[in-house]
Design an enzyme around this catalytic site. Structure first.
Site, short mmCIF file in Angstrom:
data_model
loop_
_atom_site.label_atom_id
_atom_site.label_comp_id
_atom_site.label_asym_id
_atom_site.label_seq_id
_atom_site.Cartn_x
_atom_site.Cartn_y
_atom_site.Cartn_z
CE LYS A 18 -1.75 2.69 3.06
NZ LYS A 18 -1.78 3.94 2.27
CD GLU B 150 13.89 4.48 7.71
OE1 GLU B 150 13.51 5.64 7.41
OE2 GLU B 150 14.63 3.80 7.00
CB CYS C 51 13.31 9.01 7.99
SG CYS C 51 11.61 8.67 7.53
CD GLU D 114 10.36 12.81 12.08
OE1 GLU D 114 11.21 12.35 11.30
OE2 GLU D 114 9.37 12.17 12.48
#
Length: 535
Positions: free
Chosen positions: A199, A272, A306, A404
Site C-alpha cells: 500500500k 523505520e 527520515c 520531529e
C-alpha cells in the site's frame, strides 16, 4: 516570524528552462491507464502535485475486500515464484537495475511531480534503488545459500541452516521517498522468494506503480507484486492483518499500532520510524566543508527525509565562524519547481507538512528563538514552498526542540565539551541517524561510536551510511525495529530452518552405557571440546 513584505531578499527562485516539461506532458491519460492496471480496486481516488496543488491523476481505490483478494492472488503466485532457483530470481533485479538507469528520466519526472522535490534530490532515489538492485542481485544468492554449522557432537551431528521465504509480505510505503521506499524495500523480499502486497501513499502512487511496471518488464511475474490504494485507516489494517511479515516506514505513532497488530498475530515486522537527527561539529572541523555538508544534511528533499538533520551542535570556539558560513550558504539556496536540474530545494508535500513547519517556527520565535535564515512560506513560488530555516536560541519547552519537524528547519546549539555534545545528541527518544564533522578522523569516529543512533556519518550528513548497502540501516529507540540493507535486509524476509542429521550414535546412552555412564561420558566430552576450542 519574518514578515513576507519586509524580509530581506534571499533564497532566489530558479526559473523554468524554456520548453520545460509540464505535468500534462508527463502524466498523460495513456500513462495513467497503464499504471492503473496494477491496482486492485474499483473506487476512485485522486493524487495531486505539490508544485501547484492541481490534480495529477485519478486512480482506483481499494476496499478491505480488495485487499483480501490481493493477498489471495499473491499467495497463489508466490509458491511458483519461490520454486524458481534463487539466481533466476536475482537476475530479475540485475535487469531491473539496467532499466532504471536507462529510463530514469521517466521516474524522475514522476518523483518530482508527486513529492515536489528538486531533480537532484529525486535522483538520490534512483541511485539508492540501482544500488540495492545491484547488491541483492549479486549477493542475494550468497545470503540465502544453506550454511553448515558445527553440530552437537562434531562429525556425528551434521547441521545445516536453510532459509525459506515467509510467504506474502505486507508493505506500507510512505510518500517522501516513493521510489526507494517502495521498490527498494521490496527487492530483497522478492529475491528471498516472497510475494508482496503493497500500500503506497495515494499521493505518490504513480511512482510506485511505475516501479512495479518496470520490474515486471524485467521479469517479475505480475501477480507476485500486488498494489492496493486507499486511506491508511481504511485499508492499512487489512494489509497488516494478512501479511506473513510486515514492512512499514512512517511515523512512530502509526508504527506502534502496526507493531501491536503484527505482535497479536505473532508475525515479524520491520519498522523505520521518526527521527530528530543530530549533527556535531567538532572544534577541529573544516568549517567550509561542515557548513556545506550541513546544508545538504538539513535541506535535501526540503527536510522531508527520515534521516535528515534537525539539530546542530557546534563547539563554542567555532560556532560564530561556522554559522557565518552556514547561514550564507542557506540564504543562497534557490527554490524551484521545474522538471529539470538546477534548483537547490523544492516544495513541501502537503498543507499538513507546511502547517507543522509554520507551527514549530512561530512557537519557537514567540518563546525567544531567533531566525538566522528563512522563517517564512513562499507562496510566490508555489502553494507549499517554505524557505530553508535556521533557528538559534531554541530551548526545551519549544516543540521544535524535541518533536520531529520533517521540514526545512534546523536548530543550532552551542556546546563546551565534546562529552556534552554527545549527551545532548543522545537526549531524545529517537535514534535513527547522526553526523559528526572533524579534522581528526579517528577522533570523529570515536565520537560517532558514542552516539545512540542506527547510522552515523563522519564528514557526511546521511548519504554515506545509507548508500553503503552491505551494512545495516535502521533505528534505535523510537526510530524503529529491524534493519534494511545488508544481510539483515534480506534475511528478515525469511524463516530460518535448522536440519540436524545425527549419524552412527544417538544422542542417548548407547554401547551398553547406563544413564550415569552416559552422563559422565558427555561431561568429559564437553570438557574436551572446550579445550580444543570448538565453538
Amino acid at each position: 516570524m519574518l514578515d513576507h513584505a519586509t524580509a530581506p531578499e534571499f533564497n532566489p527562485v530558479t526559473p523554468s528552462p524554456e520548453g520545460a516539461r509540464t505535468a500534462a506532458d508527463v502524466v498523460t491519460p495513456e500513462l495513467v491507464a497503464q499504471l492503473a492496471e496494477g491496482v486492485i480496486g474499483s473506487g476512485r481516488t485522486i493524487n495531486h502535485t505539490p508544485f501547484t496543488g492541481r490534480k495529477l491523476a485519478e486512480l482506483p481505490e481499494s476496499t478491505p475486500e480488495d485487499v483480501a483478494f490481493a493477498f489471495h492472488r499473491a499467495r497463489e503466485a508466490q509458491r511458483e515464484w519461490a520454486a524458481l532457483p534463487v539466481r533466476q530470481r536475482a537476475a530479475v533485479l540485475l535487469r531491473f537495475h539496467d532499466l532504471v538507469l536507462r529510463r530514469q528520466d521517466e521516474v524522475l519526472d514522476l518523483i518530482q511531480l508527486e513529492t515536489g522535490k528538486t531533480r537532484l534530490h529525486a535522483h538520490e532515489e534512483v541511485q539508492a534503488v540501482a544500488v540495492a538492485a545491484r547488491h541483492y542481485g549479486r549477493r542475494g544468492p550468497a545470503y540465502l545459500r544453506p550454511k553448515r554449522h558445527t553440530g552437537a557432537i562434531p562429525v556425528l551431528t551434521k547441521v545445516s541452516e536453510h532459509r525459506h521465504p515467509r510467504g506474502v509480505v505486507a508493505q506500507i510505503a510512505p510518500w517522501n521517498y516513493p521510489f526507494e521506499l517502495s521498490v527498494g524495500d521490496a527487492l530483497p523480499a522478492f529475491v528471498a522468494g516472497n510475494a508482496v502486497v503493497m500500500k503506497p501513499d495515494t499521493e505518490t502512487a504513480l511512482t510506485a506503480l511505475w516501479a512495479r511496471r518496470l520490474l515486471i518488464e524485467a521479469g517479475l511475474p505480475e501477480r507476485v507484486w500486488q498494489v492496493v490504494l486507499g486511506e491508511g485507516h481504511v485499508i492499512g489494517p487489512a494489509v497488516v492483518e494478512r501479511g506473513d511479515y510486515v514492512s512499514f516506514t512512517g511515523s512512530t505513532r502509526t508504527g506502534r499500532g502496526v507493531a501491536q497488530k503484527a505482535a497479536e498475530r505473532l508475525v515479524g515486522a520491520s519498522l523505520e520510524l521518526g527521527g530528530k537527527n543530530a549533527l556535531i561539529v567538532l572544534p577541529d572541523a573544516d568549517l567550509d566543508r561542515a557548513a556545506e555538508g550541513a546544508v545538504r544534511a538539513a535541506f535535501s528533499s526540503a527536510g522531508q527525509l527520515c534521516i535528515s538533520i534537525e539539530r546542530l551542535y557546534v563547539h563554542e570556539s567555532v560556532a560564530d565562524a561556522f554559522l557565518e558560513r552556514f547561514v550564507a550558504r542557506t540564504k543562497q539556496l534557490q527554490l524551484g519547481s521545474a522538471l529539470a536540474y538546477g534548483a537547490d530545494m523544492g516544495s513541501l508535500v502537503s498543507q499538513r507538512q507546511l502547517d507543522n513547519v509554520t507551527r514549530h517556527i512561530e512557537e519557537a520565535v514567540a518563546k525567544g528563538a531567533t531566525v538566522l535564515a528563512g522563517g517564512r512560506a513562499r507562496p510566490d513560488v508555489g502553494p507549499l514552498f517554505h524557505e530553508p530555516t535556521i533557528l538559534d536560541g531554541v530551548e526545551s519547552p519549544m516543540a521544535v526542540c524535541a518533536e520531529e519537524t520533517f521540514g526545512p528547519v534546523v536548530s543550532v546549539y552551542r556546546y563546551a565539551e565534546v562529552d556534552e555534545a554527545v549527551e545532548l545528541a543522545n537526549s531524545t527518544a529517537y535514534g535513527l541517524n547522526a553526523s559528526v564533522w572533524g579534522g581528526d578522523g579517528r577522533r570523529a569516529r570515536q565520537v560517532a561510536a558514542g552516539l545512540r543512533s542506527g547510522t552515523v556519518n563522519v564528514n557526511e550528513g546521511y548519504a554515506a551510511a545509507y548508500g553503503s548497502v552491505q551494512s545495516p540501516m535502521g533505528g534505535m529507540g523510537d526510530s524503529g525495529l529491524g534493519r534494511r540493507h545488508g544481510s539483515e535486509g534480506i534475511l528478515k524476509y525469511t524463516e530460518a530452518q535448522t536440519i540436524a542429521h545425527q549419524r552412527l550414535l544417538p544422542m542417548a546412552p548407547s554401547w551398553g552405557m547406563n544413564d550415569a555412564a552416559y552422563a559422565k561420558f558427555m561431561s568429559v566430552s564437553l570438557k574436551v571440546l572446550k579445550a580444543l576450542r570448538f565453538r
